[in-house]
Structure formats: structure tokens, C-alpha cells
Design an enzyme around this catalytic site. Sequence first.
Site, mmCIF file in Angstrom:
data_model
loop_
_atom_site.group_PDB
_atom_site.id
_atom_site.type_symbol
_atom_site.label_atom_id
_atom_site.label_comp_id
_atom_site.label_asym_id
_atom_site.label_seq_id
_atom_site.Cartn_x
_atom_site.Cartn_y
_atom_site.Cartn_z
ATOM 1 N N ASP A 182 3.304 -8.812 3.665
ATOM 2 C CA ASP A 182 3.420 -7.377 3.869
ATOM 3 C C ASP A 182 2.998 -6.740 2.547
ATOM 4 O O ASP A 182 3.712 -6.842 1.555
ATOM 5 C CB ASP A 182 4.878 -7.037 4.213
ATOM 6 C CG ASP A 182 5.120 -5.526 4.297
ATOM 7 O OD1 ASP A 182 4.165 -4.743 4.105
ATOM 8 O OD2 ASP A 182 6.279 -5.137 4.565
ATOM 9 N N LYS A 204 0.963 4.337 2.510
ATOM 10 C CA LYS A 204 1.366 4.187 1.117
ATOM 11 C C LYS A 204 0.151 4.238 0.189
ATOM 12 O O LYS A 204 0.186 4.890 -0.831
ATOM 13 C CB LYS A 204 2.120 2.869 0.899
ATOM 14 C CG LYS A 204 3.285 2.648 1.852
ATOM 15 C CD LYS A 204 4.538 3.359 1.416
ATOM 16 C CE LYS A 204 5.655 3.363 2.451
ATOM 17 N NZ LYS A 204 5.927 2.131 3.158
ATOM 18 N N TRP A 230 12.759 -4.322 3.434
ATOM 19 C CA TRP A 230 11.625 -4.550 4.329
ATOM 20 C C TRP A 230 11.492 -6.025 4.660
ATOM 21 O O TRP A 230 11.222 -6.403 5.812
ATOM 22 C CB TRP A 230 10.326 -4.016 3.725
ATOM 23 C CG TRP A 230 10.338 -2.529 3.539
ATOM 24 C CD1 TRP A 230 10.220 -1.846 2.360
ATOM 25 C CD2 TRP A 230 10.475 -1.517 4.561
ATOM 26 N NE1 TRP A 230 10.277 -0.498 2.591
ATOM 27 C CE2 TRP A 230 10.436 -0.263 3.917
ATOM 28 C CE3 TRP A 230 10.646 -1.557 5.944
ATOM 29 C CZ2 TRP A 230 10.542 0.940 4.620
ATOM 30 C CZ3 TRP A 230 10.753 -0.358 6.643
ATOM 31 C CH2 TRP A 230 10.705 0.869 5.979
HETATM 32 C C1 LIG Z 1 6.993 1.584 4.236
HETATM 33 C C2 LIG Z 1 7.035 0.115 4.339
HETATM 34 C C3 LIG Z 1 7.168 -0.542 5.576
HETATM 35 C C4 LIG Z 1 7.320 0.201 6.878
HETATM 36 O O1 LIG Z 1 6.135 0.758 7.237
HETATM 37 P P1 LIG Z 1 5.958 1.566 8.599
HETATM 38 O O2 LIG Z 1 4.495 1.752 8.664
HETATM 39 O O3 LIG Z 1 6.728 2.840 8.431
HETATM 40 O O4 LIG Z 1 6.513 0.737 9.698
HETATM 41 C C5 LIG Z 1 7.164 -1.919 5.573
HETATM 42 N N1 LIG Z 1 7.039 -2.627 4.445
HETATM 43 C C6 LIG Z 1 6.930 -2.032 3.239
HETATM 44 C C7 LIG Z 1 6.788 -2.875 2.008
HETATM 45 C C8 LIG Z 1 6.919 -0.646 3.151
HETATM 46 O O5 LIG Z 1 6.805 -0.051 1.957
#
Ligand SMILES: *Cc1c(COP(=O)(O)O)cnc(C)c1O
Length: 355
Positions: free
Chosen positions: A166, A190, A99
Amino acid sequence: MKKYNFTAGPCMLDRSVLEKTAQAVLDFNGMGLSLAEISHRSKDFQAVIDEAEALVKELLEVPEGYSVLFLGGGASMEFCMIPYNFLITKAGYLNTGVWAKKAMKEAKLFGEVVEVASSADANYTFIPKDWTCPTDLDYLHITTNNTIYGTEIRKDLDVPVRMIADMSSDIFSRPVDVSKYDAIYGGAQKNLSMAGVTIVIVKNDVLGRAPREIPTMLDYRTHVDKGSMFNTPPVVPIYTAMENLRWMKAMGGMKAMDKLAHDRAEIVYGEIDRNKLFRGTVKEEDRSLMNICFVMNDEYAELEKPFFDFATERGMVGIKGHRSVGGFRASTYNAMTIEGCQALVKAMQDFEAQH
Ligand SMILES: *Cc1c(COP(=O)(O)O)cnc(C)c1O
């Protein structure tokens, strides 16, 4: 049979949150209409987004001067919006996983990107520690929890520049010092809500500095100015977020979520370390409390599929590891219960007894 959902994302939500969402989809506030079929500009929905925003600010103790946004596009859209809005000349990225790498790729479209450190050569099995942060960065971007590899930065780093994070897979699992960040973002699926909404917490006075034209929808100022209502927001996932935030608050807020996260992880990692069949895949000090990755010890490698089937028969769902790590991944987000972790441990113990 009772199912225990260890899926990495979209992930499990507390049953009460789902039931309240289901009820609102059928009949919202006793209006005789569905949440899905009323105007997002109605006062009934405005109350939902206002409460969700207020709860985010309350639970994370967001200081004055920040806005909370509920957008579409997922965390992946933020990979591009962040540099679009914040990268003036140079940004730093800590490369701790796939990511982080994806975020870095987008940033390179907008300016100079410094990879301050990386654990790519070790398949991201640890968080790099011995690196110095350049002082001339517009921001340092970190990924606080690496959903795929199971490592986590579970504290707010001390660096000489502003941070952007993030936090898709560990937001709302601990108290955060928001004041250290210019922006925090995460896909909701998540630990906050169902898929479809992205949360962004952004510091207002840093916006508008980047020397470029930004398309309206990708400019955070648009969404700050319009209270996330420039266009139709994802109303049902925002409602679910509000209910889930209420649930977190009733459970005791971020301190309680943090304690539960430690308790859950201790149970599962404790068994991984004790059980002769299994071992963890990442450096112990960097172990994620949200995504617990483990594999069979080499001499038991052929038992991988049999254990997967054994655990599945006992109601464990979604424990297959990501293809880039293999083995197993038990995701233990806020809604996972201690009982669920104990059920997984029992399956590991019973399987060991058979071998
Ligand atoms: C799942 C995830 C993403 C991607 O998220 P989307 O909403 O599917 O674009 C980005 N960063 C992390 C740390 C993730 O776990």
C-alpha cells in the site's frame, strides 16, 4: 492571504494541474464539450488513460509484464481485492499502523494471516526492524508510508518472498524497484490526483492463482483485460492524474521528487529539533518525508491551541494532528513547495520568540 495546504489527504496539487483540469471540465480538447460529459470510450478519453498509464510506467520504470490499472473504490477496496486475488494459503502483514491493520482484517477473510511484526504497543512510533520473514508466504504486505503516525519505509525491502505494498501516501515521491512487488496500490488523493481513482500496478502472471471464484469487479483480470474500462472509470480524476504525471515528469521525475521530499522534510524536521517548544513523535530513523508529526514539548503543552491558531492566521492549513497522535501533522507531498515549508518554519520561530 496566501494559503499553504498541509492537509494529509485529499491533499494539495500543483496549481497548473488544477487549472488544466478545470479547463478540461469546461471544454475538453477544444471539442466544445466537457471532459465530464463525453464517453469514456471516445478516442479523446482513450488517449488520456493511455498517456496516464504510459507515464506511470515511464516514471516508475515499471518492468515488462505488469499492468497499470485505474479503478474505483479507494485503497480501502484494495485491502479486500489483494487477498481475494493473491492469498492462497498464508500471507504476512507488517503492522505499522491503522491502515496496515485494516488491510490485515480483510485478509483474514481469505486465509491465514501472519503478523510478521508490529509497533502497535508503541502507538506505531517506529517501523519494526528485527523480524524474520517466513519463507512460505504467498506475499508480504507492507504499508510504505504511515500517513497517520508519520513513519515511512523509504526503501524496497529485501525479503525472501514477493511483496505487495500500500503506497497510497508516498507513491511517486521516490524511485521504486517495482520488480520486487506483485502489486502496488494507492488511493490517488494523497500524491497522484483528486479522490475517486485508485492506482494499481499488478504483475500479470501472478493473477488467477487463487483457488476461488472472484466476483467480476473484484477480479484484477477483468480490469487488466479491459484496460480499466470494464465499467465507466472515474474520468476526471484520471485526467488529473495524467496532468499531474506530466507535471512530475517536467519537474525531473522520481529522482527530483525524492530530492524535493528530502529538502522539504529537512527544513521542517530541522526546525522541530531546534525549536524549544516542539518535538517529533516518531523514531528519527523512521521519520516520514510525507507526513511530519510533531507535538508541543510537555512543559509547553498548553500552547498547542494557541500555536494552531497562530499558524492558521498565517495561512497554514490542515496542520492539526490526527486524533490518535494529537499535536500537529504537516503533510509535505509532491506539490508542497519549499516556500510553504519555510513559511511554516517561520511561524514556528515567531511563535517561539513570543514564549
Ligand atoms: C488514505 C490511506 C488509505 C485509504 O485510502 P482510501 O482511498 O480513502 O480508501 C489507505 N492506506 C493509506 C496508507 C492511506 O494513507
